[in-house]
Motif scaffolding. Structure first.
Motif, PDB file in Angstrom:
ATOM      1  N   PHE A 130       0.833  -1.200   0.000  1.00  0.00           N
ATOM      2  CA  PHE A 130       0.000   0.000   0.000  1.00  0.00           C
ATOM      3  C   PHE A 130       0.873   1.257   0.000  1.00  0.00           C
ATOM      4  O   PHE A 130       0.563   2.240  -0.668  1.00  0.00           O
ATOM      5  N   LYS A 131       1.972   1.218   0.771  1.00  0.00           N
ATOM      6  CA  LYS A 131       2.876   2.371   0.831  1.00  0.00           C
ATOM      7  C   LYS A 131       3.520   2.634  -0.525  1.00  0.00           C
ATOM      8  O   LYS A 131       3.650   3.779  -0.950  1.00  0.00           O
ATOM      9  N   ASP A 132       3.928   1.553  -1.208  1.00  0.00           N
ATOM     10  CA  ASP A 132       4.538   1.699  -2.536  1.00  0.00           C
ATOM     11  C   ASP A 132       3.554   2.320  -3.523  1.00  0.00           C
ATOM     12  O   ASP A 132       3.912   3.200  -4.311  1.00  0.00           O
ATOM     13  N   LYS A 133       2.310   1.856  -3.463  1.00  0.00           N
ATOM     14  CA  LYS A 133       1.280   2.397  -4.356  1.00  0.00           C
ATOM     15  C   LYS A 133       0.989   3.847  -4.013  1.00  0.00           C
ATOM     16  O   LYS A 133       0.782   4.688  -4.919  1.00  0.00           O
ATOM     17  N   ASN A 134       0.998   4.176  -2.733  1.00  0.00           N
ATOM     18  CA  ASN A 134       0.750   5.545  -2.301  1.00  0.00           C
ATOM     19  C   ASN A 134       1.839   6.492  -2.812  1.00  0.00           C
ATOM     20  O   ASN A 134       1.548   7.612  -3.258  1.00  0.00           O
ATOM     21  N   LEU A 169     -10.225  -1.647   4.629  1.00  0.00           N
ATOM     22  CA  LEU A 169     -10.967  -2.900   4.492  1.00  0.00           C
ATOM     23  C   LEU A 169     -10.062  -4.109   4.711  1.00  0.00           C
ATOM     24  O   LEU A 169     -10.469  -5.101   5.317  1.00  0.00           O
ATOM     25  N   PHE A 170      -8.822  -4.014   4.218  1.00  0.00           N
ATOM     26  CA  PHE A 170      -7.875  -5.104   4.433  1.00  0.00           C
ATOM     27  C   PHE A 170      -7.589  -5.276   5.920  1.00  0.00           C
ATOM     28  O   PHE A 170      -7.550  -6.406   6.434  1.00  0.00           O
ATOM     29  N   THR A 171      -7.383  -4.153   6.624  1.00  0.00           N
ATOM     30  CA  THR A 171      -7.083  -4.207   8.060  1.00  0.00           C
ATOM     31  C   THR A 171      -8.250  -4.803   8.838  1.00  0.00           C
ATOM     32  O   THR A 171      -8.053  -5.633   9.734  1.00  0.00           O
ATOM     33  N   ILE A 172      -9.460  -4.382   8.499  1.00  0.00           N
ATOM     34  CA  ILE A 172     -10.658  -4.927   9.156  1.00  0.00           C
ATOM     35  C   ILE A 172     -10.765  -6.424   8.909  1.00  0.00           C
ATOM     36  O   ILE A 172     -11.003  -7.212   9.831  1.00  0.00           O
ATOM     37  N   ASN A 173     -10.564  -6.833   7.664  1.00  0.00           N
ATOM     38  CA  ASN A 173     -10.660  -8.247   7.304  1.00  0.00           C
ATOM     39  C   ASN A 173      -9.562  -9.061   7.991  1.00  0.00           C
ATOM     40  O   ASN A 173      -9.805 -10.173   8.473  1.00  0.00           O
ATOM     41  N   TYR A 174      -8.353  -8.489   8.064  1.00  0.00           N
ATOM     42  CA  TYR A 174      -7.231  -9.183   8.704  1.00  0.00           C
ATOM     43  C   TYR A 174      -7.514  -9.379  10.199  1.00  0.00           C
ATOM     44  O   TYR A 174      -7.237 -10.440  10.766  1.00  0.00           O
ATOM     45  N   ALA A 175      -8.063  -8.340  10.822  1.00  0.00           N
ATOM     46  CA  ALA A 175      -8.412  -8.429  12.244  1.00  0.00           C
ATOM     47  C   ALA A 175      -9.490  -9.485  12.472  1.00  0.00           C
ATOM     48  O   ALA A 175      -9.398 -10.293  13.413  1.00  0.00           O
ATOM     49  N   MET A 176     -10.501  -9.510  11.599  1.00  0.00           N
ATOM     50  CA  MET A 176     -11.586 -10.489  11.733  1.00  0.00           C
ATOM     51  C   MET A 176     -11.077 -11.917  11.562  1.00  0.00           C
ATOM     52  O   MET A 176     -11.543 -12.836  12.236  1.00  0.00           O
ATOM     53  N   ALA A 184      -5.516  -8.580  16.508  1.00  0.00           N
ATOM     54  CA  ALA A 184      -6.788  -8.015  16.020  1.00  0.00           C
ATOM     55  C   ALA A 184      -7.127  -6.686  16.701  1.00  0.00           C
ATOM     56  O   ALA A 184      -7.275  -5.658  16.022  1.00  0.00           O
ATOM     57  N   PRO A 185      -7.262  -6.648  18.035  1.00  0.00           N
ATOM     58  CA  PRO A 185      -7.571  -5.350  18.666  1.00  0.00           C
ATOM     59  C   PRO A 185      -6.415  -4.359  18.553  1.00  0.00           C
ATOM     60  O   PRO A 185      -6.653  -3.152  18.500  1.00  0.00           O
ATOM     61  N   TYR A 186      -5.179  -4.858  18.504  1.00  0.00           N
ATOM     62  CA  TYR A 186      -4.040  -3.952  18.365  1.00  0.00           C
ATOM     63  C   TYR A 186      -4.130  -3.170  17.062  1.00  0.00           C
ATOM     64  O   TYR A 186      -3.947  -1.945  17.046  1.00  0.00           O
ATOM     65  N   LEU A 187      -4.412  -3.847  15.956  1.00  0.00           N
ATOM     66  CA  LEU A 187      -4.530  -3.169  14.666  1.00  0.00           C
ATOM     67  C   LEU A 187      -5.711  -2.207  14.655  1.00  0.00           C
ATOM     68  O   LEU A 187      -5.647  -1.132  14.062  1.00  0.00           O
ATOM     69  N   ALA A 188      -6.791  -2.598  15.326  1.00  0.00           N
ATOM     70  CA  ALA A 188      -7.979  -1.735  15.372  1.00  0.00           C
ATOM     71  C   ALA A 188      -7.666  -0.399  16.044  1.00  0.00           C
ATOM     72  O   ALA A 188      -8.065   0.660  15.560  1.00  0.00           O
ATOM     73  N   VAL A 189      -6.920  -0.439  17.151  1.00  0.00           N
ATOM     74  CA  VAL A 189      -6.648   0.804  17.891  1.00  0.00           C
ATOM     75  C   VAL A 189      -5.453   1.569  17.340  1.00  0.00           C
ATOM     76  O   VAL A 189      -5.356   2.788  17.510  1.00  0.00           O
ATOM     77  N   SER A 190      -4.525   0.884  16.673  1.00  0.00           N
ATOM     78  CA  SER A 190      -3.311   1.554  16.213  1.00  0.00           C
ATOM     79  C   SER A 190      -3.357   1.962  14.741  1.00  0.00           C
ATOM     80  O   SER A 190      -2.679   2.912  14.340  1.00  0.00           O
ATOM     81  N   GLU A 191      -4.154   1.266  13.928  1.00  0.00           N
ATOM     82  CA  GLU A 191      -4.151   1.519  12.489  1.00  0.00           C
ATOM     83  C   GLU A 191      -5.445   2.143  11.968  1.00  0.00           C
ATOM     84  O   GLU A 191      -5.414   2.914  11.011  1.00  0.00           O
ATOM     85  N   ILE A 192      -6.582   1.798  12.565  1.00  0.00           N
ATOM     86  CA  ILE A 192      -7.871   2.279  12.028  1.00  0.00           C
ATOM     87  C   ILE A 192      -8.767   2.825  13.136  1.00  0.00           C
ATOM     88  O   ILE A 192      -9.981   2.632  13.112  1.00  0.00           O
ATOM     89  N   SER A 193      -8.167   3.522  14.083  1.00  0.00           N
ATOM     90  CA  SER A 193      -8.942   4.048  15.215  1.00  0.00           C
ATOM     91  C   SER A 193     -10.000   5.057  14.780  1.00  0.00           C
ATOM     92  O   SER A 193     -10.980   5.291  15.500  1.00  0.00           O
ATOM     93  N   ASP A 194      -9.805   5.671  13.593  1.00  0.00           N
ATOM     94  CA  ASP A 194     -10.770   6.664  13.106  1.00  0.00           C
ATOM     95  C   ASP A 194     -11.779   6.061  12.132  1.00  0.00           C
ATOM     96  O   ASP A 194     -12.558   6.790  11.510  1.00  0.00           O
ATOM     97  N   ALA A 195     -11.782   4.736  12.017  1.00  0.00           N
ATOM     98  CA  ALA A 195     -12.765   4.066  11.153  1.00  0.00           C
ATOM     99  C   ALA A 195     -14.154   4.192  11.768  1.00  0.00           C
ATOM    100  O   ALA A 195     -14.304   4.545  12.944  1.00  0.00           O
ATOM    101  N   SER A 196     -15.167   3.914  10.962  1.00  0.00           N
ATOM    102  CA  SER A 196     -16.548   3.962  11.450  1.00  0.00           C
ATOM    103  C   SER A 196     -16.694   3.065  12.683  1.00  0.00           C
ATOM    104  O   SER A 196     -16.145   1.962  12.738  1.00  0.00           O
TER     105      SER A 196
END
Length: 230
Positions: A130-134, A169-176, A184-196
């Motif tokens: 994702f970083k490379d594409k960005n 979406l990838f992060t959510i799916n990976y956590a699930m 799972a909860p680590y990624l939720a709070v550290s990577e997508i804390s501002d998600a819906s």
């Protein structure tokens, strides 16, 4: 005599700290002759040192602490009074080994340890894509601005938003898919804390009871409660 007793007492305290620990970090830093390594954790958004070791001649190190449960810790290096890098890793009870080099302290790090660390590395490999594409999109956007190509600017902006959505979406799916791991909860709070909140709730509801009661499971529930108040 007093000096001897003082030094002896320090050695005794250090020995007790080592004996009472349930986590050991060991490894080596190639080409490091002198410096200080620190084992750190985040406490109230601030990095605090929980163990340290001065290196003088030998590149090997061993650090210790007591964990309440799996959590992300940090290995930091200070050389000549200047921070030379920091390596995050997912620690669990037992031993983790980190071998790296002085020249590329972070990039050359090889980490062998917890199951959570393996999951984190798997996730980070995908994030690198994702970083490379960005970076590619940033380059395209700069070229579009130079040429004042409004169509290309609009296209790169849409691509960026799509990339960001795919990342979330990838992060959510990976956590699930790893609901029985602290990752799972680590990624939720550290990577997508501002998600819906509904997505954060979905991850939280999928967690096993053991993971819900973990450090990051509790942090996720606190985050959700705070977001719902807003």
């Amino acid at each position: 005599m007093k000096r001897f007793v003082f030094i002896l007492s320090l050695l005794f305290v250090a020995s007790c700290a080592k004996d009472n620990s349930n986590f050991t970090l060991k490894g080596s830093i190639k080409n490091l002759k002198k410096g200080t390594v620190y084992l750190q954790r985040i406490d109230d958004t601030v990095l605090v040192t929980i163990d340290s070791l001065k290196i003088n001649g030998e590149p090997e190190f061993e650090l210790h602490t007591n964990l309440e449960g799996p959590e992300v810790l940090y290995l930091a290096l200070d050389k000549n009074g200047k921070e030379s890098g920091i390596i995050p890793f997912f620690a669990d009870f037992g031993t983790t080994e980190i071998n790296t080099t002085l020249k590329n302290f972070y990039l050359d790090a090889k980490i062998k340890g917890s199951k959570q660390q393996e999951k984190l590395e798997e996730y980070n490999k995908m994030m690198d894509r994702f970083k490379d594409k960005n970076l590619e999109l940033i380059k395209n956007n700069l070229e579009a601005r130079r040429s004042q190509d409004s169509l290309l600017m609009d296209s790169s902006y849409k691509e960026y938003n799509n990339l960001l959505l795919r990342k979330y979406l990838f992060t959510i799916n990976y956590a699930m898919n790893n609901k029985d791991s602290e990752i799972a909860p680590y990624l939720a709070v550290s990577e997508i804390s501002d998600a819906s909140v509904k997505y954060l709730d979905t991850i939280n509801n999928a967690l096993t009871p053991e993971i819900k009661s973990s450090k990051y499971g509790k942090a996720l529930q606190k985050l959700i409660a705070e977001r719902k108040k807003q």
